[in-house]
Design a protein around this motif. Structure first.
Motif, PDB file in Angstrom:
ATOM      1  N   ALA A 226       4.059   6.133  -5.842  1.00  0.00           N
ATOM      2  CA  ALA A 226       3.306   5.128  -5.124  1.00  0.00           C
ATOM      3  C   ALA A 226       3.710   5.013  -3.776  1.00  0.00           C
ATOM      4  N   LYS A 227       4.702   5.345  -3.228  1.00  0.00           N
ATOM      5  CA  LYS A 227       4.921   5.401  -1.664  1.00  0.00           C
ATOM      6  C   LYS A 227       4.094   6.550  -1.004  1.00  0.00           C
ATOM      7  N   MET A 228       4.057   7.699  -1.703  1.00  0.00           N
ATOM      8  CA  MET A 228       3.210   8.831  -1.131  1.00  0.00           C
ATOM      9  C   MET A 228       1.885   8.343  -0.897  1.00  0.00           C
ATOM     10  N   ARG A 229       1.259   7.688  -2.047  1.00  0.00           N
ATOM     11  CA  ARG A 229       0.006   7.135  -2.023  1.00  0.00           C
ATOM     12  C   ARG A 229      -0.204   6.088  -0.915  1.00  0.00           C
ATOM     13  N   GLN A 230       0.538   5.310  -0.403  1.00  0.00           N
ATOM     14  CA  GLN A 230       0.382   4.392   0.437  1.00  0.00           C
ATOM     15  C   GLN A 230       0.710   5.024   1.843  1.00  0.00           C
TER      16      GLN A 230
ATOM     17  N   TYR B 225      -2.137   7.025   6.543  1.00  0.00           N
ATOM     18  CA  TYR B 225      -2.617   8.557   7.552  1.00  0.00           C
ATOM     19  C   TYR B 225      -4.128   8.621   7.677  1.00  0.00           C
ATOM     20  N   TYR B 226      -4.716   8.574   6.832  1.00  0.00           N
ATOM     21  CA  TYR B 226      -6.194   8.729   6.785  1.00  0.00           C
ATOM     22  C   TYR B 226      -6.754   7.513   7.744  1.00  0.00           C
ATOM     23  N   ALA B 227      -6.099   6.292   7.347  1.00  0.00           N
ATOM     24  CA  ALA B 227      -6.789   5.243   8.090  1.00  0.00           C
ATOM     25  C   ALA B 227      -6.174   5.327   9.593  1.00  0.00           C
ATOM     26  N   ASN B 228      -5.304   5.577  10.019  1.00  0.00           N
ATOM     27  CA  ASN B 228      -4.750   5.717  11.396  1.00  0.00           C
ATOM     28  C   ASN B 228      -5.156   6.765  12.190  1.00  0.00           C
ATOM     29  N   SER B 229      -5.124   7.916  11.412  1.00  0.00           N
ATOM     30  CA  SER B 229      -5.453   9.117  12.133  1.00  0.00           C
ATOM     31  C   SER B 229      -7.166   9.528  12.300  1.00  0.00           C
ATOM     32  N   TYR B 230      -7.617   9.024  11.144  1.00  0.00           N
ATOM     33  CA  TYR B 230      -9.175   9.572  11.225  1.00  0.00           C
ATOM     34  C   TYR B 230     -10.176   8.221  10.653  1.00  0.00           C
TER      35      TYR B 230
ATOM     36  N   GLU C 237     -13.080   3.631  -0.881  1.00  0.00           N
ATOM     37  CA  GLU C 237     -12.740   4.277  -2.159  1.00  0.00           C
ATOM     38  C   GLU C 237     -12.621   5.801  -1.998  1.00  0.00           C
ATOM     39  N   GLY C 238     -13.437   6.325  -1.175  1.00  0.00           N
ATOM     40  CA  GLY C 238     -12.953   7.831  -1.017  1.00  0.00           C
ATOM     41  C   GLY C 238     -11.805   8.377  -0.503  1.00  0.00           C
ATOM     42  N   ALA C 239     -11.371   7.538   0.710  1.00  0.00           N
ATOM     43  CA  ALA C 239     -10.057   7.788   1.046  1.00  0.00           C
ATOM     44  C   ALA C 239      -8.926   7.409  -0.110  1.00  0.00           C
ATOM     45  N   GLU C 240      -8.854   6.345  -0.560  1.00  0.00           N
ATOM     46  CA  GLU C 240      -7.916   5.821  -1.618  1.00  0.00           C
ATOM     47  C   GLU C 240      -8.040   6.944  -2.607  1.00  0.00           C
ATOM     48  N   THR C 241      -9.228   7.504  -3.101  1.00  0.00           N
ATOM     49  CA  THR C 241      -9.248   8.589  -4.397  1.00  0.00           C
ATOM     50  C   THR C 241      -8.484   9.723  -3.771  1.00  0.00           C
ATOM     51  N   GLN C 242      -8.671  10.261  -2.695  1.00  0.00           N
ATOM     52  CA  GLN C 242      -8.101  11.569  -1.907  1.00  0.00           C
ATOM     53  C   GLN C 242      -6.520  11.271  -1.906  1.00  0.00           C
ATOM     54  N   ALA C 243      -6.297  10.161  -1.366  1.00  0.00           N
ATOM     55  CA  ALA C 243      -4.872   9.626  -1.062  1.00  0.00           C
ATOM     56  C   ALA C 243      -4.021   9.970  -2.510  1.00  0.00           C
ATOM     57  N   THR C 244      -4.604   9.125  -3.314  1.00  0.00           N
ATOM     58  CA  THR C 244      -3.852   9.043  -4.720  1.00  0.00           C
ATOM     59  C   THR C 244      -3.968  10.532  -5.356  1.00  0.00           C
TER      60      THR C 244
ATOM     61  N   GLN D 233      -3.799  13.377  -3.968  1.00  0.00           N
ATOM     62  CA  GLN D 233      -2.533  14.428  -3.050  1.00  0.00           C
ATOM     63  C   GLN D 233      -1.327  13.617  -3.424  1.00  0.00           C
ATOM     64  N   ALA D 234      -1.248  12.499  -3.622  1.00  0.00           N
ATOM     65  CA  ALA D 234       0.184  11.634  -3.927  1.00  0.00           C
ATOM     66  C   ALA D 234       0.665  12.297  -5.192  1.00  0.00           C
ATOM     67  N   PHE D 235      -0.284  12.259  -6.312  1.00  0.00           N
ATOM     68  CA  PHE D 235       0.080  12.726  -7.507  1.00  0.00           C
ATOM     69  C   PHE D 235       0.625  14.161  -7.460  1.00  0.00           C
ATOM     70  N   GLN D 236      -0.301  14.899  -6.897  1.00  0.00           N
ATOM     71  CA  GLN D 236       0.148  16.501  -6.674  1.00  0.00           C
ATOM     72  C   GLN D 236       1.568  16.368  -6.179  1.00  0.00           C
ATOM     73  N   SER D 237       1.825  15.830  -4.958  1.00  0.00           N
ATOM     74  CA  SER D 237       2.999  16.078  -4.366  1.00  0.00           C
ATOM     75  C   SER D 237       4.154  15.447  -5.411  1.00  0.00           C
ATOM     76  N   ALA D 238       3.955  14.337  -5.982  1.00  0.00           N
ATOM     77  CA  ALA D 238       4.997  13.828  -6.895  1.00  0.00           C
ATOM     78  C   ALA D 238       5.203  14.713  -8.228  1.00  0.00           C
TER      79      ALA D 238
END
Length: 561
Positions: free
Chosen positions: A91-95, A100-105, A110-117, A119-124
């Protein structure tokens, strides 16, 4: 206060850990025997420490409770579940990724949240695999080393030494969190070291190694390979790109083209009735109109199957060329365009079926004084007759190149009122490989043509075929950019000596050598290592189904119905 004294003061604060036998020796042995199987990407590693200090995640549709553990489990490693619970690493990595996507790009939704989730799952999942491997190898960071790291933390330092007062000002719960964060990070570093032979702190990873911070690969890298990679950076050159866009094609040329092809740009106002059943049915409708049994507008509303039926068949004004796709036959097209006002055509085979046309007014020549007409013609040329514009731009670019050869690049730029995008020094770097200077870095403006040139073989071939101070022949990098370009190889300035150029080349070579050994190989091994974990038979990925169930609920559920 000595470091040893610092450690003694912390002996009762950190949890015990022991060096288990083997220390992943079996994993390391397999890695060295079969590196292609055991290497992969550890994207999580660069964010491990940061993730522990991130703010808690905002409320999410799954955080209100009442959901089963199975629904929150996105996958597993060797039977260990990876769950998306509010306080989890996942959950922390997802947030973290969402922010990161919002502030940097500026990427949100929905698209950004799907990608973030994802990547966070793979990291976890990768993190779970690392800790499970360490657990099976009975490895835990040595207590003395944990104490040393705690004592060295900046938040506990005062005048460069450990402060007992600062340490005691923090709660016992926060002490335990800090110790656990350090232990987790040390486990990951140890895993990296044993599996791929690299670590951030050489002394901590192996006290017998004195070259702190140096990258030490588990796989030997041939010196000649390093020399070859480094040498690729030596031939770096400076260039200018001059673009001649389609927008430069003047209105005078458009008018001349219209006057050369008057029938093609006639404007006609038509109404139409289209039937899709059969030519015979269309003939019956035409006969009814011709006999006066029904009028055209009524027949269109009752019988037509196209989008103009509701308006009584009125299709508005169109230029003759705009009928090309509707009426395949040139003869039929000419007959429709030349209908007199009020006359009705025979049944015409069209791309939509069988169509009857009526001219609402006689066709008239294009009004070249009308800017809307010129815009339509420009659009048509750009879509269907690109060669007409490109031939004119190529002639203009050739004139520019001739002037540049005769009077110099800067004088030609001024004479032709065009600007150049300067870039370099860059070596041949197809694809903008980070090992070398990239087009993006060497040109702050990063023109569309340069961005397209990154993966264009002709761009690189043309650039590095030029002698210093020469101009290329005009060419097109990417047809979608609607431009013709020339490249100029910049001469070295008079004050730039051969020695300076040689020094720049040597510096570029050494930078590439250092980056290749210390960063590129490091990341490459991380990338391969994570990929191996994610693709191993022990990894289970149920992301798609779980994400859909949690975040893509039916509207009725989202509305609380």
């Amino acid at each position: 206060m000595s470091q040893n004294k610092n450690n003694k003061q912390l002996n009762t604060m950190s949890s015990d850990g022991s060096h288990g036998g083997g220390e992943l020796s079996e994993l390391a042995r397999k890695f060295k025997q079969q590196p292609l199987i055991f290497t992969g990407t550890i994207l999580v590693l660069v964010l491990v420490i940061v993730a522990f200090v991130l703010l808690p995640m905002d409320a999410a549709p799954w955080s209100s409770g009442g959901l089963s553990s199975d629904l929150l489990t996105f996958g597993s490693y060797d039977g260990i579940p990876v769950e998306l619970t509010p306080d989890s690493y996942f959950a922390k990595m997802r947030q973290s990724y969402i922010e990161y996507y919002a502030n940097s790009y500026g990427w949100r939704g929905e698209g950004a949240e799907t990608q973030a989730t994802r990547q966070a799952f793979q990291s976890a999942l990768v993190r779970t695999a690392i800790f499970e491997s360490a657990k099976k190898a009975h490895y835990a960071p040595p207590k003395a080393l944990v104490d040393k790291k705690v004592a060295a933390l900046p938040k506990y330092q005062e005048n460069g030494v450990f402060s007992v007062l600062r340490y005691r000002q923090e709660s016992a719960a926060r002490h335990l969190e800090t110790i656990q964060e350090l232990r987790d990070d040390m486990i990951i570093q140890r895993y990296q070291h044993d599996m791929a032979g690299f670590f951030a702190d050489a002394e901590d990873a192996n006290p017998d190694v004195s070259s702190e911070g140096k990258f030490i690969p588990a796989i030997k890298i041939a010196s000649k390979e390093v020399d070859f990679i480094a040498s690729m950076a030596k031939d770096a050159r400076r260039f200018s790109l001059i673009a001649f866009p389609y927008a430069d094609y003047p209105d005078a040329e458009l008018i001349a083209y219209i006057e050369k092809n008057p029938d093609f740009f006639k404007t006609t106002h038509l109404s139409q009735i289209t039937l899709t059943s059969s030519e015979a049915d269309a003939g019956t409708v035409l006969a009814s109109i011709s006999s006066g049994a029904t009028n055209f507008e009524e027949a269109a509303k009752a019988q037509s199957k196209d989008s103009f039926a509701d308006s009584g068949g009125d299709a508005g004004e169109r230029m003759a060329y705009q009928l090309d796709s509707l009426i395949p036959s040139e003869e039929d097209r000419r007959a429709v365009v030349n209908l007199t006002a009020g006359s009705v055509s025979a049944v015409i085979k069209t791309s939509s079926g069988w169509t009857i046309f009526r001219a609402e007014s006689a066709a008239k020549p294009a009004d070249t004084a009308d800017s809307a007409v010129l815009t339509n013609v420009r659009t048509h040329l750009g879509e269907a007759e690109r060669g007409v514009i490109e031939d004119w731009l190529i002639a203009k670019a050739q004139s520019f190149a001739a002037d540049a050869d005769a009077t110099g690049l800067d004088a030609a730029l001024s004479k032709h009122s065009v600007s150049a995008s300067d870039f370099g020094p860059v070596p041949i770097n197809y694809g903008d490989n980070p090992l070398f200077e990239t087009l993006a870095k060497s040109n702050s403006g990063s023109s569309p043509e340069l961005r397209a040139g990154v993966q264009n073989e002709n761009f690189w071939r043309t650039a590095f075929s030029l002698a210093a101070g020469k101009i290329s022949a005009p060419f097109v990098i990417d047809a979608s950019l609607n431009s013709v370009v020339v490249l100029a190889s910049r001469k070295a300035a008079a004050e730039d000596s051969t020695a300076n150029e040689a020094g720049e080349a040597e510096e570029a070579e050494e930078k590439t050598r250092a980056y290749f050994l210390d960063t590129f190989m490091d990341k490459s091994l991380q990338d391969n290592l994570s990929t191996a974990i994610l693709k191993s038979g022990k990894s289970i990925d149920n992301f798609t189904a779980r994400y859909a169930a949690l975040f893509q609920r039916p509207d009725s559920q989202q509305n609380g119905n």
